[in-house]
Design a protein around this motif. Structure first.
Motif, mmCIF file in Angstrom:
data_model
loop_
_atom_site.group_PDB
_atom_site.id
_atom_site.type_symbol
_atom_site.label_atom_id
_atom_site.label_comp_id
_atom_site.label_asym_id
_atom_site.label_seq_id
_atom_site.Cartn_x
_atom_site.Cartn_y
_atom_site.Cartn_z
ATOM 1 N N ALA A 102 19.325 -5.626 -55.908
ATOM 2 C CA ALA A 102 20.434 -4.674 -55.809
ATOM 3 C C ALA A 102 21.763 -5.350 -56.130
ATOM 4 C CB ALA A 102 20.476 -4.065 -54.410
ATOM 5 N N GLY A 103 21.959 -6.571 -55.637
ATOM 6 C CA GLY A 103 23.183 -7.306 -55.952
ATOM 7 C C GLY A 103 23.301 -7.610 -57.432
ATOM 8 N N THR A 104 22.192 -7.993 -58.048
ATOM 9 C CA THR A 104 22.201 -8.282 -59.488
ATOM 10 C C THR A 104 22.527 -7.040 -60.296
ATOM 11 O OG1 THR A 104 20.635 -10.121 -59.309
ATOM 12 C CG2 THR A 104 20.745 -8.985 -61.419
ATOM 13 N N LEU A 105 21.868 -5.925 -59.975
ATOM 14 C CA LEU A 105 22.099 -4.688 -60.726
ATOM 15 C C LEU A 105 23.503 -4.133 -60.495
ATOM 16 C CD1 LEU A 105 18.665 -2.879 -60.256
ATOM 17 C CD2 LEU A 105 19.474 -4.195 -62.226
ATOM 18 N N THR A 106 24.016 -4.303 -59.277
ATOM 19 C CA THR A 106 25.370 -3.822 -58.995
ATOM 20 C C THR A 106 26.403 -4.555 -59.838
ATOM 21 O OG1 THR A 106 24.782 -3.225 -56.720
ATOM 22 C CG2 THR A 106 27.126 -3.555 -57.195
ATOM 23 N N ALA A 107 26.333 -5.886 -59.820
ATOM 24 C CA ALA A 107 27.280 -6.669 -60.621
ATOM 25 C C ALA A 107 27.120 -6.381 -62.107
ATOM 26 C CB ALA A 107 27.078 -8.162 -60.339
ATOM 27 N N ALA A 108 25.872 -6.242 -62.560
ATOM 28 C CA ALA A 108 25.638 -5.987 -63.980
ATOM 29 C C ALA A 108 26.157 -4.616 -64.388
ATOM 30 C CB ALA A 108 24.154 -6.106 -64.293
ATOM 31 N N ALA A 109 25.919 -3.590 -63.548
ATOM 32 C CA ALA A 109 26.351 -2.233 -63.894
ATOM 33 C C ALA A 109 27.867 -2.142 -63.977
ATOM 34 C CB ALA A 109 25.804 -1.239 -62.867
#
Length: 305
Positions: free
Chosen positions: A69-76
């Motif tokens: 979730a942290g990875t996808l949040t920063a990426a989005a």
């Protein structure tokens, strides 16, 4: 030899040589893989006990899913901001006004040259020193800022090259029917350029997702940080890194499929629409209109660049 052929077809001897080199390469790769696996096995890294924690729900709910979730949040967030910044800087670099073109060019070249990790460390220290964000958001803000500045600069260069790749007649035809420079860029050139550079943009999206792992250095809670925490907790760092690497591969693959589908839809829509500008039938006064486009010589609301 045909004029369209740039080299001679390989003969029987060359074919045998190519086949031998291919077989030797595969054998060397398999030997290297066997050596690595054997070393890992000797150190006890491939035992069932090392992999068993990943079959329990605790590891996934407490570590891997929050890290994803942290990875996808920063990426989005970085993808959205990088696209906006990239388009603005790219259009700025194409402006006829020197006072717009030169600053945009300097910004693009500067942030393309600065390493992403260095920008993360600098912005993290900057935000912490001036308390720009809540303390728990320093790492996320630094990761997003660095990824936005770097990838926005790359997208800006993609926009510029995409516009330059279009036939010169596109802009000349738009000017001929009364569009200003700004409307020519916004209604004619940019839609075609974005469609043409979609494969490069897709590759950049994958780069953004992978570069979120650099947030590990500034303690951002993403997948790599969670892998380290799992390794410290269960004493299985190598299996944790392998699992996290597999998650990255799967997510990037799904992202690529989604982006390719969007690219196909946009290209199909562009072909069915007949391009960004569709001329109306000539009326009785001899004038021609543009479907969905407001034109006029007295339009001074957009002076163009």
């Amino acid at each position: 030899m045909s004029g369209s052929v740039l080299f001679d077809a390989p003969g029987p001897r060359s074919k045998r040589l190519y086949a031998a080199v291919g077989v030797a390469s595969i054998v060397a790769l398999l030997l290297a893989l066997w050596f690595v696996i054997d070393r890992f096995n000797e150190k006890g890294q491939l035992t069932a006990a090392k992999w068993k924690p990943f079959l329990t729900g605790e590891i996934w709910t407490a570590y891997l899913l929050p890290g994803l979730a942290g990875t996808l949040t920063a990426a989005a967030i970085s993808v959205v901001l990088a696209m906006i910044v990239g388009v603005l800087l790219g259009v700025g670099r194409l402006s006829a006004a020197v006072w717009i073109r030169w600053p945009c060019s300097v910004i693009v070249e500067f942030f393309r040259a600065v390493p992403v990790l260095l920008m993360m460390l600098f912005t993290f220290a900057l935000y912490a020193h001036y308390e720009v964000f809540p303390p728990e958001r320093y790492a996320l803000a630094a990761v997003v800022t660095a990824l936005t500045l770097y990838n926005g600069s790359v997208v800006a260069e993609l926009v510029r090259s995409g516009v330059f790749s279009l036939p010169k007649g596109q802009s000349e035809a738009a000017m001929a029917i009364g569009l200003t420079g700004g409307k020519t860029m916004r209604l004619v050139l940019l839609p075609q350029a974005i469609t043409a550079m979609l494969p490069a943009i897709v590759g950049q999206l994958v780069v953004i997702l992978k570069d979120t792992a650099l947030g590990y250095i500034i303690t951002y809670e993403e997948l790599l940080r969670k892998a380290e925490q799992i390794g410290n907790f269960k004493v299985n760092l190598l299996p944790a890194l392998i699992v996290v690497g597999a998650i990255f591969v799967i997510v990037n693959y799904l992202l690529g499929l989604l982006a390719n589908r969007v690219e196909t839809m946009m290209r199909r829509r562009g072909r069915s629409a007949g391009g960004p500008l569709t001329a109306d039938p000539i009326d009785q006064t001899g004038g021609a209109g543009l479907t969905g486009v407001t034109t006029g010589a007295d339009d001074t609301s957009d002076t163009g660049n």
